[in-house]
Design a protein around this motif. Structure first.
Motif, PDB file in Angstrom:
ATOM      1  N   ARG A  35      75.866-109.655   7.272  1.00  0.00           N
ATOM      2  CA  ARG A  35      75.125-111.013   7.941  1.00  0.00           C
ATOM      3  C   ARG A  35      73.965-111.683   7.239  1.00  0.00           C
ATOM      4  N   MET A  46      74.990-114.338  -4.089  1.00  0.00           N
ATOM      5  CA  MET A  46      75.650-113.637  -4.068  1.00  0.00           C
ATOM      6  C   MET A  46      75.425-112.918  -5.960  1.00  0.00           C
ATOM      7  N   GLU A  50      85.144-113.575  -4.444  1.00  0.00           N
ATOM      8  CA  GLU A  50      85.908-113.032  -3.369  1.00  0.00           C
ATOM      9  C   GLU A  50      86.451-112.318  -5.351  1.00  0.00           C
ATOM     10  N   ILE A  82      83.766-114.776   1.203  1.00  0.00           N
ATOM     11  CA  ILE A  82      82.627-114.943   1.557  1.00  0.00           C
ATOM     12  C   ILE A  82      82.585-116.258   2.550  1.00  0.00           C
ATOM     13  N   GLU A  83      82.638-116.315   3.928  1.00  0.00           N
ATOM     14  CA  GLU A  83      82.388-117.580   4.961  1.00  0.00           C
ATOM     15  C   GLU A  83      80.778-118.124   5.325  1.00  0.00           C
ATOM     16  N   ARG A  84      81.146-119.486   5.055  1.00  0.00           N
ATOM     17  CA  ARG A  84      79.986-120.154   4.299  1.00  0.00           C
ATOM     18  C   ARG A  84      80.792-121.130   6.259  1.00  0.00           C
ATOM     19  N   ARG A  88      77.195-124.713   3.306  1.00  0.00           N
ATOM     20  CA  ARG A  88      77.571-123.854   3.138  1.00  0.00           C
ATOM     21  C   ARG A  88      76.696-123.023   2.960  1.00  0.00           C
ATOM     22  N   ILE A  90      75.813-119.086   4.115  1.00  0.00           N
ATOM     23  CA  ILE A  90      76.649-117.908   3.956  1.00  0.00           C
ATOM     24  C   ILE A  90      76.136-117.532   5.267  1.00  0.00           C
ATOM     25  N   GLU A  91      77.499-117.784   5.661  1.00  0.00           N
ATOM     26  CA  GLU A  91      77.315-117.052   7.897  1.00  0.00           C
ATOM     27  C   GLU A  91      77.839-115.035   7.655  1.00  0.00           C
ATOM     28  N   ILE A  93      79.698-111.984   5.131  1.00  0.00           N
ATOM     29  CA  ILE A  93      80.445-111.179   3.900  1.00  0.00           C
ATOM     30  C   ILE A  93      81.397-110.295   4.482  1.00  0.00           C
TER      31      ILE A  93
END
Length: 450
Positions: A35, A46, A50, A82-84, A88, A90-91, A93
């Motif tokens: 996180r 990044m 993905e 990669i959760e956003r 946007r 990034i929260e 990975i």
């Protein structure tokens, strides 16, 4: 020069559910997560998309402001998500782990002959630099600076905290390599605080200044030890490193591998068999929570201790800096006339209605209920009784709230971190978020002063 540190002001919060001194290997987690929010003020850039393949130690992202500051994968596997969140940001990975880890080889480092520049370069390249934090501001240290001293707390006094004497046992070689390397990065000493009554892995190490620590919590906080040994003044910088992170740094230097292994304590009154587990940074906590079993269904899982940790899902992931997971009852029930009756099952520094002072060795099963609502500060004088730093806690909190930078400087803001105010937040009758107030104040100082 070594010195004993005896803390008188503070409060020991004795809770049920201390981890037994038994160690098991946690089942292999299917996924691991990193996180970016664990690294305050870092904006991630990044490295992979993905579907990208990773070895343990390969960079996942780096700081947008400093390309040399890398954050690496704790395991080998495939970057699956990669959760956003909003805007946007990034929260999280998520990495789907291989059955066995393949490690990137950074090469061994002879800490006795290496100079400061080569040690810094190796730590930055291998993703170990984020383990080094600085004060003022409690952020990842600036590698371009030279601290006046480095501080390590090898003593944990927080509620149900992992016992460093147990988790570091047998890791003397890694600890020695790490502290020898760190000693070359400072003009001063590497100060290590250990419990006065324990047997620590630091006891016979070289290149450190050892201090025996005693007293109630927060005696184990590195901020408390800094204040008693060599306080931070304006224009000065000190670095801090967690004791267990030293093992990862030391193993990197000795073997050339980034091994994100961590021994964590699973504790709390809602755990059937609280004990220690060997796992890795970013693991799914469900792998060992359900292995030990839960006594209740309605629980709160905390990555960290009950005072400074973060609430996570039972299927969430271990925080990057955390070495314990605490599970306690969720306090979402209503207590009839709870405000108007004598209380024997709660902890309080006050003797009004709460009688915990009559049973100093009793252990309690507390839930997350705050037992009150947010209101303006009520002047009680209790903060000073649990705050061992030579600072006025209420005044500095108010200065942060009104963003008075001059007053914050004058009151000693350069030497504090949010965790130093965890106890004052716990006893606050006004239910003010002290740690968040201090964090906001530090961020304001970074923005305005730098």
């Amino acid at each position: 020069m070594s010195k004993d540190i005896k803390i008188k002001k503070g409060l020991d919060i004795r809770l049920k559910g201390e981890a037994d001194k038994t160690l098991s290997n946690a089942p292999r987690s299917r996924t691991f997560a990193v996180r970016p929010s664990d690294f305050h003020l870092i904006t991630p850039k990044m490295v992979l998309k993905e579907g990208g393949k990773l070895q343990a130690g390969d960079p996942v992202f780096y700081s947008r402001e400093n390309k040399d500051l890398k954050f690496v994968s704790p395991v080998s596997g495939t970057l699956t998500a990669i959760e956003r969140g909003a805007k946007r940001v990034i929260e999280r990975i998520v990495i789907e782990a291989d059955q066995q880890d393949a490690y990137k080889d950074f090469g061994k480092t002879d800490v006795n002959t290496a100079d400061a520049a080569s040690i810094k370069s190796r730590l930055l390249e291998a993703g170990c630099w984020p383990f080094i934090k600085q004060r003022p501001y409690d952020i990842i240290a600036d590698a371009e600076t030279t601290p006046k001293a480095i501080f390590i707390s090898g003593y944990a006094s927080a509620p149900l905290a992992a016992d460093y004497d147990f988790t570091l046992k047998g890791k003397e070689a890694e600890l020695q390599a790490a502290v020898t390397a760190l000693s070359k990065l400072t003009e001063g000493a590497v100060h290590v605080g250990v419990g006065s009554n324990g047997t620590s892995s630091f006891d016979n190490l070289k290149d450190i200044s050892l201090h025996k620590v005693s007293g109630p919590h927060p005696s184990g906080n590195v901020g408390t030890q800094i204040a008693k040994i060599n306080p931070v003044n304006k224009g000065e910088t000190v670095w801090t490193v967690s004791a267990q992170d030293l093992v990862i740094i030391g193993e990197l230097l000795l073997t050339g591998k980034f091994n994100a292994e961590r021994i964590i304590a699973l504790a709390g009154s809602s755990v059937k068999n609280p004990k220690y587990y060997r796992t890795k940074i970013g693991t799914e906590v469900s792998t060992f929570i359900y292995d030990s079993g839960l006594d209740k269904d309605n629980v709160r899982v905390i990555s960290g201790n009950v005072l400074t940790g973060n609430k996570i899902s039972p299927k969430g992931h271990l925080g990057y800096y955390n070495n314990m997971v605490t599970v306690i009852p969720e306090g979402d029930d209503y207590e009839f006339f709870g405000w108007n009756k004598p209380v024997f099952d709660k902890i309080s520094p006050s003797r009004a209605l709460t009688f915990s002072w009559l049973f100093p060795k009793k252990k309690y099963e507390l839930d997350t209920n705050t037992n009150g609502e947010h209101r303006a500060f009520v002047i009680t004088g209790n903060y000073e009784n649990v705050f061992p730093l030579d600072i006025y806690p209420l005044q500095i909190l108010k200065a942060c709230m009104v963003k008075d930078l001059d007053e914050m400087e004058a009151l000693g803001m350069y030497e504090v971190a949010p965790e130093d105010f965890a106890l004052t937040e716990f006893i606050c009758v006004s239910k003010q978020p002290h740690q968040q107030i201090i964090r906001n104040g530090l961020d304001q100082m970074i923005k305005e002063i730098g």
